[in-house]
Design an enzyme around this catalytic site. Structure first.
Site, PDB file in Angstrom:
ATOM      1  N   ASN A  45       0.814  -1.213   0.000  1.00 31.86           N
ATOM      2  CA  ASN A  45       0.000   0.000   0.000  1.00 31.86           C
ATOM      3  C   ASN A  45       0.854   1.274   0.000  1.00 31.86           C
ATOM      4  O   ASN A  45       0.334   2.373   0.140  1.00 31.86           O
ATOM      5  CB  ASN A  45      -0.937   0.011   1.212  1.00 31.86           C
ATOM      6  CG  ASN A  45      -0.183   0.141   2.529  1.00 31.86           C
ATOM      7  OD1 ASN A  45       1.033  -0.050   2.564  1.00 31.86           O
ATOM      8  ND2 ASN A  45      -0.900   0.453   3.593  1.00 31.86           N
ATOM      9  N   GLU A  47       3.341   2.059   2.209  1.00 32.27           N
ATOM     10  CA  GLU A  47       4.000   2.364   3.476  1.00 32.27           C
ATOM     11  C   GLU A  47       5.453   1.896   3.434  1.00 32.27           C
ATOM     12  O   GLU A  47       5.778   0.892   2.791  1.00 32.27           O
ATOM     13  CB  GLU A  47       3.266   1.685   4.631  1.00 32.27           C
ATOM     14  CG  GLU A  47       1.887   2.259   4.892  1.00 32.27           C
ATOM     15  CD  GLU A  47       1.185   1.557   6.045  1.00 32.27           C
ATOM     16  OE1 GLU A  47       1.813   0.677   6.668  1.00 32.27           O
ATOM     17  OE2 GLU A  47       0.011   1.877   6.308  1.00 32.27           O
ATOM     18  N   LYS A 201      13.923  39.838 -14.958  1.00 26.97           N
ATOM     19  CA  LYS A 201      12.817  38.999 -15.427  1.00 26.97           C
ATOM     20  C   LYS A 201      11.574  39.290 -14.614  1.00 26.97           C
ATOM     21  O   LYS A 201      11.627  39.859 -13.524  1.00 26.97           O
ATOM     22  CB  LYS A 201      13.162  37.514 -15.301  1.00 26.97           C
ATOM     23  CG  LYS A 201      13.198  37.039 -13.846  1.00 26.97           C
ATOM     24  CD  LYS A 201      13.319  35.542 -13.727  1.00 26.97           C
ATOM     25  CE  LYS A 201      13.186  35.101 -12.262  1.00 26.97           C
ATOM     26  NZ  LYS A 201      13.277  33.668 -12.083  1.00 26.97           N
ATOM     27  N   ARG A 203       8.090  37.021 -13.416  1.00 24.45           N
ATOM     28  CA  ARG A 203       7.432  35.714 -13.387  1.00 24.45           C
ATOM     29  C   ARG A 203       5.928  35.897 -13.249  1.00 24.45           C
ATOM     30  O   ARG A 203       5.462  36.706 -12.442  1.00 24.45           O
ATOM     31  CB  ARG A 203       7.961  34.883 -12.211  1.00 24.45           C
ATOM     32  CG  ARG A 203       7.444  33.461 -12.166  1.00 24.45           C
ATOM     33  CD  ARG A 203       7.975  32.724 -10.935  1.00 24.45           C
ATOM     34  NE  ARG A 203       9.409  32.586 -10.966  1.00 24.45           N
ATOM     35  CZ  ARG A 203      10.049  31.580 -11.563  1.00 24.45           C
ATOM     36  NH1 ARG A 203       9.346  30.660 -12.202  1.00 24.45           N
ATOM     37  NH2 ARG A 203      11.358  31.508 -11.537  1.00 24.45           N
ATOM     38  N   ASP A 229      23.191  29.826 -10.664  1.00 25.74           N
ATOM     39  CA  ASP A 229      21.921  29.657  -9.962  1.00 25.74           C
ATOM     40  C   ASP A 229      22.068  28.522  -8.961  1.00 25.74           C
ATOM     41  O   ASP A 229      23.037  27.758  -9.010  1.00 25.74           O
ATOM     42  CB  ASP A 229      20.795  29.354 -10.953  1.00 25.74           C
ATOM     43  CG  ASP A 229      19.439  29.882 -10.490  1.00 25.74           C
ATOM     44  OD1 ASP A 229      19.311  30.187  -9.287  1.00 25.74           O
ATOM     45  OD2 ASP A 229      18.521  29.978 -11.320  1.00 25.74           O
ATOM     46  N   ASP A 233      15.268  23.561 -12.531  1.00 24.23           N
ATOM     47  CA  ASP A 233      14.164  22.606 -12.461  1.00 24.23           C
ATOM     48  C   ASP A 233      13.680  22.281 -13.881  1.00 24.23           C
ATOM     49  O   ASP A 233      14.133  21.336 -14.497  1.00 24.23           O
ATOM     50  CB  ASP A 233      13.045  23.183 -11.603  1.00 24.23           C
ATOM     51  CG  ASP A 233      11.953  22.169 -11.305  1.00 24.23           C
ATOM     52  OD1 ASP A 233      12.005  21.048 -11.857  1.00 24.23           O
ATOM     53  OD2 ASP A 233      11.027  22.480 -10.536  1.00 24.23           O
ATOM     54  N   GLY A 235      14.119  24.348 -16.411  1.00 21.63           N
ATOM     55  CA  GLY A 235      15.052  24.977 -17.341  1.00 21.63           C
ATOM     56  C   GLY A 235      14.523  26.219 -18.026  1.00 21.63           C
ATOM     57  O   GLY A 235      15.240  26.850 -18.805  1.00 21.63           O
TER      58      GLY A 235
END
Length: 325
Positions: A45, A47, A201, A203, A229, A233, A235
């Protein structure tokens, strides 16, 4: 005489979860120890079951787990392992988290949002962790979320020295991909003796991973630009920043980041980017489906091992910070 005196010596034990055992093996090799044999598996399950094959009573225990995908599973496994060590009467429990999950959720941008980075710290403390050792947190303020010592290591020396050995420092310009990385970029400038540029930039707050690059602040024409950086993630941010640098006359762009998360469309974006090289560390395992010649991975194992040794011997981890500043 009252009481009993002992002459026992301190004992270091190194444990690893299943998320990134390769890095743990490297750290163990650097420390000249073996990882403690551990039985871990998932029930039908989902766990998680964990049992250590050796006694941890009275030992200084160091537990490694990098929060890679599936991130929630590996965080839960780490919490279970911490609890097992606490109940096994470990003398101390130091949690080594090369990549700290939920670090980007370190503050509330709007109402009714969580501060998940604080929640992760609280969970580790409640489970029984005495100390956290981590690498390049998304923001320094996360150190204050944990009620205990936090040793914050940096990949800057390893990454910067690699770049300096490849490119003429006289041609380098260090570039921050956004305003939030300027302080880190400044440290790069101090180490490399290079000028600084910034990519401005904006966002979209309603669309995840959606970035619009506006302009480049600083002279990049004819320069070899090093974009720095903490993580990559999907890119989107870094590739858009690289495009802006090329549009402003950059001769070449090298991207460096401590954590190569590389999820979703990252593989295609990196492959199609004009960036000549992406340099990461091994705080996260290599994505199995991403085979690019222009990706270089450097090891953080020596730095982590030195920090573990300092903690175990009651030495100065700050001395490592001073070297990396």
């Amino acid at each position: 005489m009252t009481g009993i005196k002992t002459t026992g010596e301190k004992k270091l034990m190194l444990f690893s979860g299943r998320a990134h055992p390769e890095l743990a093996e490297e750290v163990a090799h650097q420390l000249d120890v073996n990882l403690v044999p551990t039985k871990a598996f998932d029930f039908a399950n989902g766990e998680i079951y964990v049992r250590f094959q050796e006694s941890a009573r009275g030992a200084d225990c160091f537990l490694m787990q990098s929060h890679t995908a599936p991130i929630n599973k590996w965080i839960m496994e780490q919490l279970i392992m911490i609890d097992a060590l606490k109940r096994a009467s470990a003398r101390s429990i130091t949690v080594i988290v090369p990549f700290y999950g939920y670090a980007r959720q370190d503050k509330k941008h709007r109402g009714r949002e969580p501060i998940s980075a604080r929640l992760v710290a609280d969970l580790m403390k409640t489970a029984g962790a005495d100390r956290i050792l981590t690498v390049d947190l998304h923001t320094d303020q996360i150190q204050g979320f944990f009620d205990g010592p936090v040793d914050h290591l940096f990949a800057l020396p390893i990454l910067a020295d690699y770049v300096a050995a490849k490119v003429d420092p006289a041609k380098l310009t260090v570039v921050s991909p956004d305003a939030g990385r300027v302080r880190v970029a400044d440290r790069w400038c101090d180490r490399l003796g290079a000028p600084l540029a910034i990519v401005h930039k904006r966002r979209d707050k309603d669309v995840a991973n959606q970035v619009t690059v506006h302009e480049v602040v600083g002279n990049v024409e004819g320069r070899v630009c090093v974009l720095v950086d903490d993580m990559i993630d999907t890119g989107g941010t870094i590739c858009a920043a690289a495009d802006a640098l090329f549009a402003n006359g950059a001769e070449d762009v090298i991207v460096t980041a401590t954590h190569g998360v590389l999820s979703g469309p990252a593989a295609d974006r990196l492959k199609n980017s004009k960036v000549s090289e992406f340099v990461f560390t091994n705080t996260l395992p290599d994505p199995g489906d991403l085979e690019l010649d222009k990706i270089t991975v450097l090891s953080m194992a020596p730095t982590i091992a030195r920090a573990v040794r300092e903690v175990f011997q009651d030495g100065s981890v700050t001395s490592l910070f001073d070297e990396q500043a």
